[in-house]
Design an enzyme around this catalytic site. Structure first.
Site, mmCIF file in Angstrom:
data_model
loop_
_atom_site.group_PDB
_atom_site.id
_atom_site.type_symbol
_atom_site.label_atom_id
_atom_site.label_comp_id
_atom_site.label_asym_id
_atom_site.label_seq_id
_atom_site.Cartn_x
_atom_site.Cartn_y
_atom_site.Cartn_z
ATOM 1 C CG ASP A 71 -1.914 1.128 1.199
ATOM 2 O OD1 ASP A 71 -2.722 1.196 0.254
ATOM 3 O OD2 ASP A 71 -1.886 1.957 2.124
ATOM 4 C CE LYS A 101 -1.764 5.107 1.455
ATOM 5 N NZ LYS A 101 -1.930 5.126 2.918
#
Length: 813
Positions: free
Chosen positions: A677, A681
């Site tokens: 994750d 980003k």
């Protein structure tokens, strides 16, 4: 002399006719009143149907005739006392017998001519006018009836006859010199040729009848009584925020009526305009309303007076290199159309003379194609020009206003407003007087175009924003709660009316014409149909609402895959779903390009840092010419929560489970703990800073043992955390020993990116990062000595929803 015309709805029922009599009784008894009436509402359509059925040899016309008779008989019995009924019923029967005989004859020959259709259509006005005249007498008014066919002379172009004004004016003036009654009722719409044939003045011709009488008698005013309170800035059936036009010039009214405004029949204005007789459009059912006054020198504050549109338009384009520099092509084109009695609505020609385009009614396009190709058959055969190009399913949208010529940028404002909402303009025409700018658009876009232009030119109090939401779980429900809470603020302070039109979750989807009740949305959504994302997308595109925004609160690949469809349709996309922006660079770039190409916003602030202004800050730096040297960040609120609470006697498993229970991690915590994750980003931030990078280009220094990552289930994963408790304890103790804290850090520098667990010293900006907070350090050319820091809560439904909320406002502004 005053002339009053009452439309079909104004005489469409017993109560309506009584209201007409009430209005006339309250007019001051000064001079004479000429009262022109239409057929009862819907009767003319039934008469046309009778003629068509009879001409087709279908006996169903007898049923329609019976319906016409029943309606008029019922009206007589309700409107008049028994003592007055027999004479009227006798007159009605006589007229209907004539009508029936006419239809029987048409049925026998199996053909309906335009001449016969005019005779059939005339009966509506001939009957209604007699009833109104008789009712006025019953009310004690000095009233009479006169057949308009004895006064108005036309040629024999049946269906839309042309008036012989010298003969007509003479006969009207002569009649009124001797007319004894105060109130004289005339049937509208009907006239007569010199040979005595009944003709009609075109649908809506009762207005024209009234204007002809007003001009011939030099009337003080012409009142047009209808079922609306005057002309509106746009069609209220299509534009809910349309406002009344209190005053308008003759020229503006004529332009609007020609371009689809149904309140007044276009030819009506010319006769009274020549005599400068004011026209007052009033509402029969709300006579106290001001209505619209048409006269010279109408004073208004807006440069645009009204917006109108014509649907069912076809574009005809004649083009070819053989047209350049050769005179006569335009004349031949228009002559060919004239021979077929085809009305040209719009004309535009390229300056190169390579093509000429005209707009006509769609019903005439086949005739036009045949006629024009025949006229230019030799040039087409010799390849000097192309066969006539015909495009259907078009509409014309026109803005009209006397003051447009004194306001710079009107046309730019028009095209900008349409372009921002994905409305493609196919052709443009503007008169030299600058009172009208007409655009041809796809028929499917007319509602959106009218609403967009109305907002742009009439500064309506509220700009409408229509949103469609996929995903109404934690984030989605918080967003709906915030929208409900801030509704009044948005309207009062920002002038925005945010309407939630569509909702979808994994089970149900529902779209509505009006906004969801944000207190009852769960109950409303429960009544929806099973979720089908392609169908949901298609329904949104079909609705084609202005200022539309699609919001994705999911983590779904299927939902992310439809962004391009929305952007190509001019629908903005706001998303907290990171899949699209962290997929292949080519896909990311395509979505960004589509947003620019189709003037639709593609906003994803919440992809990084939830509600923190991380991406917008970076965008502002880049737009202002700054260059990014490095980005260093803690981008996982869940990981920050985990390592902030992994202290003293707490086991790593206990802390991870607590983070999951608080909703800081995904249902499978490995999605967060793996670092994937965070990789997504930092990839998004690197791309937004200008890097061409793929997810595989990022180095991931994972701290999780392979056995934890590869566990077959979440339960097995937690067991592996216990098995490897010593591994996690050793990592923490190593940091504690040197007075540092553990942070999962993402970094981008010199075109390379990495993520991993790091020990940070007390003097580092990350050291005191608490709870689920995120922090981003931008080191740039301008922020070289000290980085620009963005810091705050980086996880949680509330802050993520607030970030989406802010992006919605950005799309609207």
């Amino acid at each position: 002399m005053q002339v009053l015309k009452f439309g079909g709805t104004s005489v469409g029922s017993t109560k309506a006719i009584e209201q007409v009599c009430h209005i006339l009784q309250h007019h001051k008894p000064a001079g004479q009143y000429a009262i022109v009436v239409s057929a009862m509402g819907g009767i003319t359509d039934k008469l046309i149907q009778c003629g068509q059925l009879a001409g087709q040899g279908q006996e169903q016309y007898r049923v329609i005739l019976q319906e016409i008779e029943t309606r008029h008989l019922d009206t007589i019995r309700e409107l008049f006392p028994i003592t007055a009924q027999s004479s009227l019923i006798s007159q009605l029967k006589k007229k209907l017998n004539t009508l029936e005989s006419l239809c029987d004859g048409i049925f026998q020959v199996g053909e309906l001519s335009k001449r016969s259709l005019d005779k059939i259509m005339s009966f509506g006005e001939l009957i209604s006018s007699v009833l109104v005249a008789e009712k006025l007498k019953q009310q004690g008014l000095y009233a009479g009836w006169k057949d308009s066919r004895e006064l108005i002379v036309t040629d024999e172009y049946f269906g839309n006859a042309r008036v012989d004004f010298p003969a007509t004016n003479h006969q009207i003036a002569e009649y009124f010199q001797a007319a004894p009654a105060d109130y004289i009722v005339f049937p509208g719409f009907v006239a007569r040729s010199p040979s005595g044939e009944t003709t009609t003045l075109g649908r809506g011709g009762s207005d024209y009848t009234a204007a002809i009488i007003a001009a011939a008698t030099h009337a003080e005013v012409l009142d047009i009584w209808t079922d609306v309170s005057g002309m509106m800035t746009a069609d209220p059936r299509l534009v809910s925020q349309a406002i009344p036009i209190t005053h308008i010039s003759y020229e503006e009214a004529m332009e609007l009526s020609h371009f689809g405004a149904k309140v007044i029949y276009p030819p009506t204005i010319q006769p009274v305009m020549d005599k400068r007789i004011p026209i007052w459009i009033k509402n029969t059912f709300a006579p106290a309303d001001h209505g619209t006054l048409i006269q010279d020198n109408a004073d208004r504050s807006f440069p645009v007076t009204g917006i109108s549109g014509i649907q069912h338009i076809a574009l005809l384009t004649l083009e070819g290199s053989g047209m350049v520099g050769i005179p006569g092509f335009s004349k031949r084109l228009f002559d060919a159309l004239l021979q077929e009695r085809i009305n040209v609505i719009l004309i535009t020609q390229s300056s190169s003379e390579h093509s000429i385009t005209v707009g006509i009614h769609e019903v005439d396009m086949l005739k036009a194609k045949t006629a024009v190709d025949s006229e230019f058959s030799q040039e087409i055969q010799e390849k000097h020009i192309e066969p006539l190009i015909v495009e259907r399913d078009m509409s014309i949208v026109a803005i009209v206003g006397d003051k447009m010529k004194n306001h710079h940028g009107t046309s730019g404002k028009l095209f900008s407003a349409l372009g921002r909402n994905g409305v493609n303009v196919r052709a443009i025409a503007q008169g030299s007087t600058e009172k009208n700018i007409s655009t041809v658009i796809n028929k499917a876009d007319i509602r959106k175009a009218l609403n967009v232009l109305h907002e742009a030119f009439f500064e309506t109090p509220l700009k409408q924003v229509n949103i469609f939401i996929a995903g109404v779980g934690n984030v989605g429900s918080k967003l709906l709660e915030q929208l409900h809470q801030q509704n009044t603020y948005l309207q009062n302070e920002l002038g925005l009316q945010v309407r939630v039109i569509g909702l979808a979750n994994s089970k149900k989807m529902l779209l509505q014409d009006n906004s969801f009740d944000l207190e009852q949305w769960r109950e409303q959504l429960a009544t929806g149909e099973p979720t089908d994302m392609p169908a949901f997308v298609q329904m949104i595109k079909t609705l084609n609402l202005r200022n539309s925004v699609f919001i994705d609160n999911t983590a779904s690949k299927e939902v992310a895959a439809v962004y391009g469809e929305f952007l190509q349709h001019g629908i903005s996309v706001v998303t907290c779903n990171k899949i699209a922006c962290s997929s292949a660079y080519s896909d990311y770039k395509k979505l960004k390009d589509l947003g620019r190409q189709f003037n639709a916003s593609f906003l994803f602030e919440t992809n990084v840092g939830a509600g923190l202004p991380v991406i917008n800050t970076l965008n502002d730096l880049i737009r202002s010419g700054d260059k990014v040297r490095s980005i260093e960040a803690v981008l996982s609120g869940s990981l920050n929560f985990v390592f902030n609470n992994f202290v003293q006697d707490a086991s790593f498993r206990t802390v991870v489970k607590a983070a999951q229970d608080e909703g800081y991690t995904e249902p499978d915590p490995r999605i967060d703990l793996s670092g994937v994750d965070v990789m997504r980003k930092i990839l998004i931030l690197a791309r937004e800073s200008g890097a061409v990078m793929e997810l595989d280009d990022i180095t991931n220094h994972s701290f999780l043992p392979a056995a934890c990552l590869d566990a077959p289930s979440v339960a097995d994963f937690y067991e592996q955390l216990d098995v490897h408790a010593g591994h996690f304890l050793a990592i923490r103790q190593q940091a504690d020993a040197v007075g540092k804290k553990l942070k999962f850090v993402a970094k981008y520098e010199d075109g390379k990116a990495s993520v991993g667990l790091q020990s940070v010293a007390p003097d580092h900006p990350f050291y005191n990062l608490e709870g689920k907070d995120n922090i981003v350090l931008y080191t740039t050319h301008r922020y070289a000595a000290q980085p620009l820091i963005v810091k705050g809560a980086g996880a949680g439904a509330d802050v993520t929803a607030s970030g989406i909320f802010a992006d919605i406002i950005r799309t609207a502004r």
